[in-house]
Design an enzyme around this catalytic site. Structure first.
Site, PDB file in Angstrom:
ATOM      1  N   ASP A 156      -2.379  41.621  33.368  1.00  0.00           N
ATOM      2  CA  ASP A 156      -2.489  40.205  32.660  1.00  0.00           C
ATOM      3  C   ASP A 156      -2.770  39.115  33.635  1.00  0.00           C
ATOM      4  OD1 ASP A 156      -2.166  37.921  31.315  1.00  0.00           O
ATOM      5  OD2 ASP A 156       0.105  38.069  31.136  1.00  0.00           O
ATOM      6  N   GLU A 167       3.471  45.815  30.916  1.00  0.00           N
ATOM      7  CA  GLU A 167       2.540  45.035  31.469  1.00  0.00           C
ATOM      8  C   GLU A 167       3.380  44.432  32.692  1.00  0.00           C
ATOM      9  OE1 GLU A 167       1.062  42.283  28.622  1.00  0.00           O
ATOM     10  OE2 GLU A 167       1.429  40.520  29.721  1.00  0.00           O
ATOM     11  N   LYS A 189      -6.753  36.655  27.143  1.00  0.00           N
ATOM     12  CA  LYS A 189      -6.290  35.192  26.789  1.00  0.00           C
ATOM     13  C   LYS A 189      -7.102  34.111  26.716  1.00  0.00           C
ATOM     14  CE  LYS A 189      -1.502  35.758  28.631  1.00  0.00           C
ATOM     15  NZ  LYS A 189      -0.520  35.721  29.744  1.00  0.00           N
ATOM     16  N   GLN A 243      -0.626  32.536  26.291  1.00  0.00           N
ATOM     17  CA  GLN A 243      -0.469  31.837  27.506  1.00  0.00           C
ATOM     18  C   GLN A 243       0.528  30.735  27.060  1.00  0.00           C
ATOM     19  OE1 GLN A 243      -2.601  32.604  30.621  1.00  0.00           O
ATOM     20  NE2 GLN A 243      -0.528  31.946  31.067  1.00  0.00           N
ATOM     21  N   ASP A 287       7.055  43.444  29.346  1.00  0.00           N
ATOM     22  CA  ASP A 287       6.117  42.578  30.247  1.00  0.00           C
ATOM     23  C   ASP A 287       6.967  42.147  31.388  1.00  0.00           C
ATOM     24  OD1 ASP A 287       4.395  40.894  31.511  1.00  0.00           O
ATOM     25  OD2 ASP A 287       4.001  39.468  29.970  1.00  0.00           O
ATOM     26  N   LYS A 341      10.401  40.544  27.243  1.00  0.00           N
ATOM     27  CA  LYS A 341      10.197  39.956  28.619  1.00  0.00           C
ATOM     28  C   LYS A 341      11.194  40.861  29.542  1.00  0.00           C
ATOM     29  CE  LYS A 341       6.810  36.884  28.769  1.00  0.00           C
ATOM     30  NZ  LYS A 341       5.669  37.000  29.390  1.00  0.00           N
TER      31      LYS A 341
HETATM   32 MG   LIG Z   1       1.875  38.762  30.461  1.00  0.00          MG
END
Ligand SMILES: [Mg+2]
Length: 367
Positions: free
Chosen positions: A242, A217, A266, A294, A191, A162
């Site tokens: 996403d 992402e 997802k 998720q 991401d 992240k």
């Molecule tokens: Mg994402």
């Protein structure tokens, strides 16, 4: 095989370690267990994880839309009338996690009625997926220790990092520390959850050019339409949409508009029916996909792996299937296990979800 009852049961299970990222943080799995009952006594099960910072849904809104709007619209239909179910659910805009859970519970019923596993009905490509683990915000040394622990304990060698904090003082340094500590054999991708500007993202990607990232992402907001196209055009790795591509029309818009070059699927937001449409759309257009997470519990993870393993194109990359490891408990009678970096599809008819009644009684919020 008529639908006679739809339950939406709110429950809360605390996380051992909260997950922090650019658009929010999660301390408790405040999910909704969805159960669809038939007149023959079968029960289809799925889980809806509300994500207000992404879709606007809350635990209360998921329960309300299922109990007050969706259930009355689908009672009396058979489990084979899934297109009718979707036509009726789609009269209500939004509410992706609530709709997805109803869809997956119906597929669970379909499998149980046929005596066949859902993953086989969807495509039957394989019986397992390689697992990618998500590393949330923390000081760089803590992120490294977390990735090393996950690699050593579960054999996972793919990590989604992240980003979306200060790219210069925090994110790039954390990614570099991870690559240095984990070595060249580990797969890394990032991401941003829309946390950077397009220009910051472009600079960060240049600074990380030697880190051998697999994907990038949602680094900046998709609403920055021209900035995002400018960024994606210069990205050296596939750029995953996403939260900007949560349904087929948005996937079309992002890909044809040059704002993304890969898609995160997802099941928590598109169920099995719409996820399969998105997957076929990606195959038709020739773009790669990743099975996203998720921040699913074990029920949602079981659904993700059933779908991801069912198709060749969604099995090419490791699936994000390990967020449940951070939860203190779950509802399944038999917990999921990740070994040698892989998660297996559960055998048996339907999705193979068996809920522990004592755990449900302990964590449900509606009694
Ligand atoms: Mg994402």
């Amino acid at each position: 095989m008529k639908i006679v009852k739809v339950e939406a049961i709110p429950f809360a299970i605390p996380y051992v370690k909260p997950l922090r990222f650019a658009s929010g943080e999660v301390h408790t799995a405040d999910h909704v267990l969805v159960r669809v009952h038939t007149d023959e006594g079968l029960v289809g099960t799925a889980e809806a994880p509300p994500r207000p910072y992404t879709y606007g849904e809350t635990q209360d809104s998921v329960v309300a839309v299922i109990e007050k709007i969706f259930a009355p619209q689908i009672l009396g239909l058979t489990v084979l009338e899934r297109e009718v179910v979707h036509a009726r659910l789609d009269r209500t805009v939004g509410n992706p996690a609530a709709k997805a859970a109803v869809d997956m519970a119906l597929w669970d019923l379909l499998g149980q009625c046929a005596g066949l596993p859902v993953s086989g009905l969807l495509g039957g490509f394989g019986d397992r997926m390689r697992v990618s683990h998500m590393v949330g915000f923390a000081p760089a040394d803590v992120m490294v220790a977390e990735a090393e622990r996950i690699r050593d304990t579960y054999g996972i060698t793919t990590f989604k990092v992240k980003v979306g904090r200060n790219p210069y003082t925090e994110d790039v340094a954390a990614c570099r520390a991870l690559r240095t500590a984990l070595g060249p054999d580990v797969e890394l991708y990032v991401d941003g959850n829309r946390g950077w500007s397009a220009s910051d993202a472009a600079r960060a990607l240049r600074e990380m050019a030697d880190l051998d990232l697999t994907f990038a992402e949602e680094l900046c907001p998709a609403d920055d339409v021209l900035g995002r196209r400018w960024l994606v055009a210069q990205s050296q790795v596939p750029f995953i949409a996403d939260e900007s591509a949560t349904r087929a029309a948005e996937v079309t818009r992002e890909l044809l508009g040059g704002s993304a070059t890969a898609i995160s699927i997802k099941t928590a937001r598109t169920g099995f029916t719409a996820s399969q449409r998105v997957l076929h759309q990606c195959e038709g257009l020739g773009v790669e996909m990743v099975m996203g997470n998720q921040i699913d519990g074990q029920i949602g993870t079981l659904c993700s792996v059933a779908f991801g393993a069912a198709h060749r194109s969604s099995s090419l990359h490791a699936g994000e299937l390990s967020n449940f490891l951070d939860m203190s408990d779950d509802l399944l009678t038999e917990p999921l296990t990740i070994a040698d970096g892989t998660l297996r599809v559960r055998e048996g008819a339907g999705l193979g979800i068996a809920i522990d009644p004592e755990k449900l009684a302990r964590y449900r919020l509606d009694v």
